[in-house]
Design an enzyme around this catalytic site. Sequence first.
Site, PDB file in Angstrom:
ATOM      1  N   ASP A 208      -0.315  -8.071   4.830  1.00  0.00           N
ATOM      2  CA  ASP A 208       0.670  -8.352   5.866  1.00  0.00           C
ATOM      3  C   ASP A 208       1.576  -7.133   6.013  1.00  0.00           C
ATOM      4  OD1 ASP A 208      -0.228 -11.090   5.871  1.00  0.00           O
ATOM      5  OD2 ASP A 208       1.036 -11.428   4.112  1.00  0.00           O
ATOM      6  N   ARG A 303       0.502 -18.783  15.380  1.00  0.00           N
ATOM      7  CA  ARG A 303       1.421 -18.714  14.239  1.00  0.00           C
ATOM      8  C   ARG A 303       2.706 -17.968  14.604  1.00  0.00           C
ATOM      9  NH1 ARG A 303      -2.307 -17.643   8.806  1.00  0.00           N
ATOM     10  NH2 ARG A 303      -3.744 -19.394   9.142  1.00  0.00           N
TER      11      ARG A 303
END
Length: 429
Positions: A208, A303
């Site tokens: 990430d 998301r």
Amino acid sequence: MRARGIAALTAALGLLCVPARAEARDISRDTLATDDGWAAYGTGTTGGAAADDAHVYTVTDRAGLVRALDGGSDTPKIIKIAGTIDAGTDDEGHRLDCADYATDGYRTKKYLAAYDPRTWGSAKPSGPQEEARQASAAAQAERIVLTVGSNTTLVGLGDSAVLKGASLQVRNADNVILRNLDLRDAYDCFPVWQPNTGGLGDWKTAYDNIWLTGATHVWVDHVTASDQGRPDSAEPTYFARNYLRHDGLLDITNGSDLVTVSWSRFVGHDKAMLIGSGDTATGDRGKLRVTLHHNQFESVVQRAPRVRFGQVHVYDNRYVVPEGAEYRYSLGVSTESAVHAENNAFHTPAHVEVADLVKSWNGTALHQSGTLFNDWPVDLLAIYNAYNSGSERDLTADVGWAPTLHGKIDSAAVADREVARGAGAGRIP
């Protein structure tokens, strides 16, 4: 006499003296306001504001950044990033590519041949090529994973601070501020094939742009996070699945708690923000308290965020889906989540309907109010329930809590304009 003469001539000609440009405000010791979301709860969030002069650093390359981070130590520190830093470089600053990390005979073609579902089947990959992939992935992680410890402020200088190819990880740390940073392209050179994911199998990536795991009291502000330069849409398809290279832009998992994300931009990505580890991660109960306000989610497929377990306040955010862009949903309501969404604005092309904005997996509740959809007021909950009547369980409006820690909540129309002007790196007033 000469000086007076020049002054008189200047006045006569009507020339104006232009003052020198003011120096940019030093934001490095800023702390979170006492009412600014969940990260203000309890002891609040001050980052490295208490750092002494010996622990204030200005860094211009990966080596300097690594030294300043000090292995994720909890010593109060302020780290200022100047210009562009590429995490994918060696100790001398030379650029590394995927081939430089590959070891033990790893080759993409060999990996694909070894684990082709037509011959390998549905078993989890194992054997020499998977072992080589793991060793190669570890070599990359050693360069691009940067651990941010407690009592740290990591801030960009000016309007052009860029961190490329890095995964900033706040692991089991407390009291961290990340501000004014353009974070790009946390690219995974060695995705793993997972045959049993989603029924058809899928590629799983590791990094990430920002990962909060077991982290508490974190303020993320005026950050821009994207895949800029290497979008997954440009990657090939293997085993009939897109060969993904990026994970989340900002994931908040594993019992992380008391987080505020403000005035940031999340751009050009598939799965932008996951809050919660999994449906069975019951240790997250009572944690994952997160505030998202004045952020822009642009060209994000899904998301934004998806939530499990957490009490999440989502207000005054702006969502933009460009014409022709892939889109699935924005607000993901999952197991035991308690999302309180208010005064958010959505801009979408004609093929996206209001009911598409929300997706539920075992979720039971969603509070929403003040929503604008293409400049029209809508009730997300009523429309979602009506659209999904008979096929999915209705969501109730009672999420069991009401936010108290927040600044002024603007109407969605006002927030829409303000976020478009002010969200993202390089835009701190």
